[in-house]
Enzyme design. Structure first.
Site, PDB file in Angstrom:
ATOM      1  N   SER A  18       0.833  -1.187   0.000  1.00  0.00           N
ATOM      2  CA  SER A  18       0.000   0.000   0.000  1.00  0.00           C
ATOM      3  C   SER A  18       0.879   1.252   0.000  1.00  0.00           C
ATOM      4  O   SER A  18       1.624   1.472  -0.945  1.00  0.00           O
ATOM      5  CB  SER A  18      -0.962  -0.036   1.191  1.00  0.00           C
ATOM      6  OG  SER A  18      -2.021   0.876   1.028  1.00  0.00           O
TER       7      SER A  18
ATOM      8  N   GLU B  80      -9.471  -5.798  -3.370  1.00  0.00           N
ATOM      9  CA  GLU B  80      -8.692  -4.766  -2.700  1.00  0.00           C
ATOM     10  C   GLU B  80      -9.543  -3.784  -1.901  1.00  0.00           C
ATOM     11  O   GLU B  80      -9.171  -3.367  -0.807  1.00  0.00           O
ATOM     12  CB  GLU B  80      -7.856  -3.993  -3.725  1.00  0.00           C
ATOM     13  CG  GLU B  80      -6.624  -4.730  -4.208  1.00  0.00           C
ATOM     14  CD  GLU B  80      -5.511  -4.752  -3.180  1.00  0.00           C
ATOM     15  OE1 GLU B  80      -5.645  -4.098  -2.129  1.00  0.00           O
ATOM     16  OE2 GLU B  80      -4.495  -5.431  -3.427  1.00  0.00           O
TER      17      GLU B  80
ATOM     18  N   HIS C  11      -7.378  -6.141   0.924  1.00  0.00           N
ATOM     19  CA  HIS C  11      -6.192  -5.305   1.070  1.00  0.00           C
ATOM     20  C   HIS C  11      -5.416  -5.705   2.319  1.00  0.00           C
ATOM     21  O   HIS C  11      -5.995  -5.816   3.399  1.00  0.00           O
ATOM     22  CB  HIS C  11      -6.643  -3.844   1.166  1.00  0.00           C
ATOM     23  CG  HIS C  11      -5.552  -2.839   1.076  1.00  0.00           C
ATOM     24  ND1 HIS C  11      -4.780  -2.678  -0.043  1.00  0.00           N
ATOM     25  CD2 HIS C  11      -5.096  -1.917   1.973  1.00  0.00           C
ATOM     26  CE1 HIS C  11      -3.915  -1.701   0.144  1.00  0.00           C
ATOM     27  NE2 HIS C  11      -4.081  -1.226   1.371  1.00  0.00           N
TER      28      HIS C  11
END
Length: 483
Positions: free
Chosen positions: A174, A302, A390
């Site tokens: 990320s 995600e 995610h």
């Protein structure tokens, strides 16, 4: 049992656990306080005697915790063989929306990863306004400059911990992957690492006008301006609180900040033309970092983790959001490609694509065009309604997916699948760090060979073909102020 290693600034004493030696809270730069608060990081001061490195160092100022001390620029090292030389080195650059960074996070403990045969380093960097707000009189991207300082420390010191300074891989998820993509095209970072693993790369890089407006909004909450002289005496926790207030109200800024208002953070690297000269996609396609091997990937679902904080939308709201993305292929193409999705599911698919999936895929395409060796993966496995969400790939690589996630209560079959998949991903990631080859076919934009991590992992073509076609003609770059 303790263990000592000599560094360039002095000797540190760590401790052993489960066959891994850990050294925590080692300063790699001077505390960023006083005149150094918003400055380029300076070298750490040397010390006499032996420094205790058995406790975690202070993290940088961040939401949800009181700042513990000023020596935020420190790192942790986990190694199976201190004193030995030649092990691959994995330097973890934390995610967290450029808001959070803490080596003490149990999900990011390097013990299990180091046990696979690598020296693992986790470095703090300035987050939030301390590291990424555009402040007049201060360099932009101070958090990236901290990461570079940590990588220089690794070059100078990691051999004493058993690592090979010529075989360094940066690993980030990320915001960490976003940072690594920036480092790949920054001349100041050239030669500091040989390989890079980018998990769930966000597409957010800010133009100066957008970053400046965000900084004005944050500092206005303190009755200040985003100038060095105005902020020098503001307590770090007060600056965190001001940024948090803006973060919580991000959707209200859609008219000014565009699609950034639909992300979880008001901070990202600034393409200022100096510290960071351009966004990574074009630079990589032109040949930047052609000598760095890349492993890039994302999860299938995600946006599911971020969507938990949102309410459902209707057709009009979904269309308006998708049409406002920058860049955007438009809601019409999404409705044509995914005719059976509800408005909320369509939003979540588009946001997965815009924020994480397509930036990662386009980065792989760009790096391949520029001459780099690239491998690609997609995590398809999940254990709850969030699916392959995610950050789940990160937990699997670190071997910490059972900590506080509910996985332990999901049933023995899913726990067994998780452990098997975790070992596979960790082994292949460390193989990539050691040799530059994770063990599957290299990626190219035509065949799109992809490692598909699932209950039964395979190698096949990239799965998100509908989304790939939707985004085929779009180009990621720099986000600008919209109003």
């Amino acid at each position: 049992m303790t263990t000592e290693v000599r560094t360039s600034a002095g000797t540190v004493r760590g401790s052993w656990s489960d066959g891994i030696a850990a050294y925590r809270g080692i300063p790699f730069a001077a505390p960023p306080v006083g005149p150094d608060r918003f400055a380029v990081p300076r070298p750490a001061s040397p010390w006499d005697g032996v420094r205790d490195a058995t406790r975690n160092g202070s993290p940088p100022p961040q939401p949800g915790r009181t700042t513990e001390g000023p020596d935020w620029l420190n790192l942790a090292v986990w190694t199976p063989a201190p004193g030995r030389t030649g092990l691959p080195v994995v330097v973890w650059i934390s995610g967290g929306g450029f808001l959070n960074c803490n080596a003490a996070n149990p999900h990011l403990d390097g013990t299990t990863l180091a046990g696979t045969g690598a020296v693992v380093v986790s470095a703090h960097y300035r987050t939030g306004a301390e590291g990424f707000a555009r402040i007049e009189g201060a360099p932009d991207n101070r958090g990236l400059l901290d990461q570079i300082a940590a990588l220089r420390w690794v070059q100078e010191n990691i051999a004493g911990f058993g690592g090979d300074p010529e075989n360094v891989t940066v690993l980030g998820q990320s915001a960490g992957a976003n940072s690594i993509a920036a480092l790949l095209v920054m001349p100041a970072a050239a030669g500091l690492f040989r390989r890079a693993i980018l998990q769930s790369l966000p597409e957010t890089y800010f133009a100066p006008d957008l970053a400046a407006d965000i900084a004005r909004e944050i500092t206005a909450g303190l009755g200040r301006a985003p100038r060095l002289a105005d902020l020098a005496d503001v307590a770090p926790d007060d600056l965190v609180a001001a940024a948090r207030s803006v973060t919580e109200r991000l959707p209200h800024y859609a008219d000014r900040w565009g699609a950034v208002a639909h992300t979880p953070t008001p901070f990202s690297p600034v393409v200022d033309g100096e510290v960071l000269r351009e966004a990574p996609w074009a630079a990589l396609a032109a040949g930047a970092a052609r000598d760095v091997d890349l492993l890039i990937g994302h999860g299938r679902d995600e946006f599911s983790l971020l969507a938990r904080r949102l309410t459902d939308v209707d057709d009009t709201e979904a269309d308006a959001l998708i049409d406002a993305l920058t860049p955007t292929p438009g809601s019409r193409r999404y409705r044509t490609a995914y005719p059976l999705l509800s408005p909320t599911a369509l939003r979540d698919t588009a946001m997965s694509d815009w924020l994480f999936r397509m930036p990662a895929l386009h980065l792989a395409d760009a790096a391949h065009t520029g001459g780099a060796r690239v491998w690609f993966y997609e995590l398809c496995w999940g254990f709850n309604s969030l699916g392959a969400s995610h950050s789940l790939d990160t937990l699997l690589v670190f071997g910490t997916a059972e900590i506080g996630t509910g996985l332990a209560d999901a049933g023995p079959d899913l726990v067994t699948q998780s452990r098997r998949l975790s070992e596979l991903m960790r082994t292949e990631h460390v193989a990539f760090a050691a040799t530059g080859d994770p063990g599957w076919t290299r990626y190219d934009p035509r065949e799109r060979a992809t490692r598909l991590y699932d209950a039964e992992s395979t190698i096949g073509r990239y799965l998100e073909e509908e989304s790939r076609r939707i985004w085929r003609d779009q180009r990621f770059g720099v986000l600008e102020r919209t109003g």
